[in-house]
Scaffold this motif. Structure first.
Motif, PDB file in Angstrom:
ATOM      1  N   PHE A  88       0.834  -1.204   0.000  1.00 33.13           N
ATOM      2  CA  PHE A  88       0.000   0.000   0.000  1.00 33.13           C
ATOM      3  C   PHE A  88       0.868   1.253   0.000  1.00 33.13           C
ATOM      4  CE2 PHE A  88      -2.396   3.350   2.067  1.00 33.13           C
ATOM      5  CZ  PHE A  88      -3.636   3.272   1.444  1.00 33.13           C
ATOM      6  N   VAL A  98      -3.441  10.070   4.620  1.00 32.45           N
ATOM      7  CA  VAL A  98      -3.602   8.664   4.994  1.00 32.45           C
ATOM      8  C   VAL A  98      -4.065   8.564   6.441  1.00 32.45           C
ATOM      9  CG1 VAL A  98      -1.881   7.779   3.377  1.00 32.45           C
ATOM     10  CG2 VAL A  98      -1.179   8.442   5.672  1.00 32.45           C
ATOM     11  N   GLU A 122      -3.216  -1.274   9.675  1.00 32.89           N
ATOM     12  CA  GLU A 122      -4.280  -0.929   8.736  1.00 32.89           C
ATOM     13  C   GLU A 122      -4.027   0.470   8.194  1.00 32.89           C
ATOM     14  OE1 GLU A 122      -8.174  -1.450  10.388  1.00 32.89           O
ATOM     15  OE2 GLU A 122      -7.533  -3.161  11.610  1.00 32.89           O
ATOM     16  N   ASN A 124      -5.413   3.459   5.147  1.00 33.41           N
ATOM     17  CA  ASN A 124      -6.388   3.872   4.159  1.00 33.41           C
ATOM     18  C   ASN A 124      -6.040   5.255   3.651  1.00 33.41           C
ATOM     19  OD1 ASN A 124      -8.626   1.910   3.708  1.00 33.41           O
ATOM     20  ND2 ASN A 124      -8.761   2.046   5.940  1.00 33.41           N
ATOM     21  N   LYS A 125      -6.326   5.486   2.394  1.00 35.62           N
ATOM     22  CA  LYS A 125      -6.194   6.826   1.851  1.00 35.62           C
ATOM     23  C   LYS A 125      -7.465   7.590   2.174  1.00 35.62           C
ATOM     24  CE  LYS A 125      -4.692   9.183  -2.356  1.00 35.62           C
ATOM     25  NZ  LYS A 125      -4.303   8.996  -3.789  1.00 35.62           N
ATOM     26  N   VAL A 126      -7.325   8.803   2.698  1.00 37.12           N
ATOM     27  CA  VAL A 126      -8.480   9.596   3.115  1.00 37.12           C
ATOM     28  C   VAL A 126      -8.376  10.977   2.482  1.00 37.12           C
ATOM     29  CG1 VAL A 126      -8.779   8.309   5.275  1.00 37.12           C
ATOM     30  CG2 VAL A 126      -7.278  10.304   5.233  1.00 37.12           C
TER      31      VAL A 126
END
Length: 338
Positions: A88, A98, A122, A124-126
């Motif tokens: 990722f 992120v 964990e 995530n792209k935000v």
């Protein structure tokens, strides 16, 4: 079944100033990093801007990234044992917002020198809205911990008595234990709490569209956020009746009066309030000069000099902006706003 550890919310500044690591029980027991405000971090959750990513592995991939909030940067490492996280990270563009949950890690190359980092679990792209909400919520929780820590310092209690007092006051058992450990470990805790409070206020002010036009000052902002962070604390006899405010920054009322030979502007505004902020000037200049390919540092320094900023002021401003994740260096000697 082993219960997962709570993911604490802390700013990078506090995380990077934490150096008390401990574990209890056997070798399978979790390790904890105790922060100055008493967070017992095994796992943490943070949101920021990925401003650097580099494969530092020799023979196998080991990705190192830097995720900046407005107070500093989290160093993140992902290798063969975190294949999803490594993949990722390697595919992200610079800069990207992120959100990340990970394990706290420390590295002590020599006695007295400790570096903190995060092993991601964990990611995530935000977007910027998620980052802004994380700042507000993390500020609220950190101010809450600061208030408990201050009440603990003022109580003069130690050990079990202090833990019991904090739990009666509304702190969780984990936080009460963490604050007790923090007081025992960090010798200049009161001064650091003052520093951290000011840094949080500065971070919150960056969320305002234009703080200079809202009438919001460090004092009023500090009061607002402190109030929202307050939980209802019972008042057993062992708790001080008055808990000091967390804001260490001068309020408008406490700013010394201007010298008599200074010409009055007629609006009762002190010179300190009207003095331009070098960092914000450089930030605005960086945005206006960038035509899509970044701005050479030499050009930015020259143009900053034309508006009265010294080279040292520009260096300090750029260090601050990069630390806050507001600008980055896509190529050596070239800067861009995030």
């Amino acid at each position: 079944m082993i219960e997962r550890e709570l993911a604490w919310r802390v700013f990078a500044h506090e995380f990077n100033h934490s150096h008390h690591f401990f574990h209890e029980g056997d070798e399978r027991s979790p390790n904890y990093l105790v922060t100055p405000t008493g967070a017992r971090i095994n796992r943490l959750y943070f949101v920021g801007v990925l401003t650097e990513i580099e494969n530092i592995g020799a023979g196998e991939d080991m990705w190192r990234g830097r995720v900046s909030d407005h107070t500093g940067g989290f160093m993140v490492y992902a290798g063969q044992y975190q294949p999803e996280a490594a993949m990722f990270l390697s595919g992200l563009e610079i800069p990207s917002f992120v959100a990340m949950v990970g394990k706290a890690r420390t590295y002590e190359p020599e006695e007295g020198t400790i570096y903190t980092s995060v092993r991601p679990e964990e990611l995530n792209k935000v977007d910027s809205q998620v980052r802004d909400r994380w700042i507000v919520e993390t500020a609220r929780l950190t101010f809450e911990r600061i208030r408990f820590a201050r009440s603990a310092l003022e109580s003069g209690l130690k050990g079990t008595q202090l833990v019991e007092m904090l739990v009666r006051s509304g702190a969780s058992a984990e936080l009460a234990d963490g604050i007790t450990r923090a007081i025992e470990h960090y010798p200049d805790l009161k001064e650091y709490l003052d520093t951290l409070s000011g840094i949080i206020i500065d971070s919150l002010k960056t969320l305002l569209p234009d703080a200079s036009n809202t009438g919001v000052t460090a004092g009023t902002l500090s009061k607002a956020n402190t109030d929202t962070a307050i939980v209802v604390i019972p008042a057993p006899e062992t708790i001080p009746k008055t808990i000091p405010k967390t804001n260490p920054i001068q309020t408008t009322d406490s700013i010394p009066a201007a010298e008599e030979n200074v010409t009055s502007t007629g609006d009762n505004t002190s010179p300190e309030e009207t003095q331009p902020d070098g960092k914000e000037l450089v930030y605005e200049l960086l945005g206006s000069l960038d035509k899509g390919r970044g701005v050479p540092v030499s050009e930015l320094t020259d143009r900053s000099g034309q508006i009265g900023l010294s080279g040292e002021q520009v260096d300090d401003a750029l260090k601050g902006l990069m630390s806050e994740g507001r600008c980055y260096e896509p190529r050596i000697g070239v800067l861009r706003r995030v």
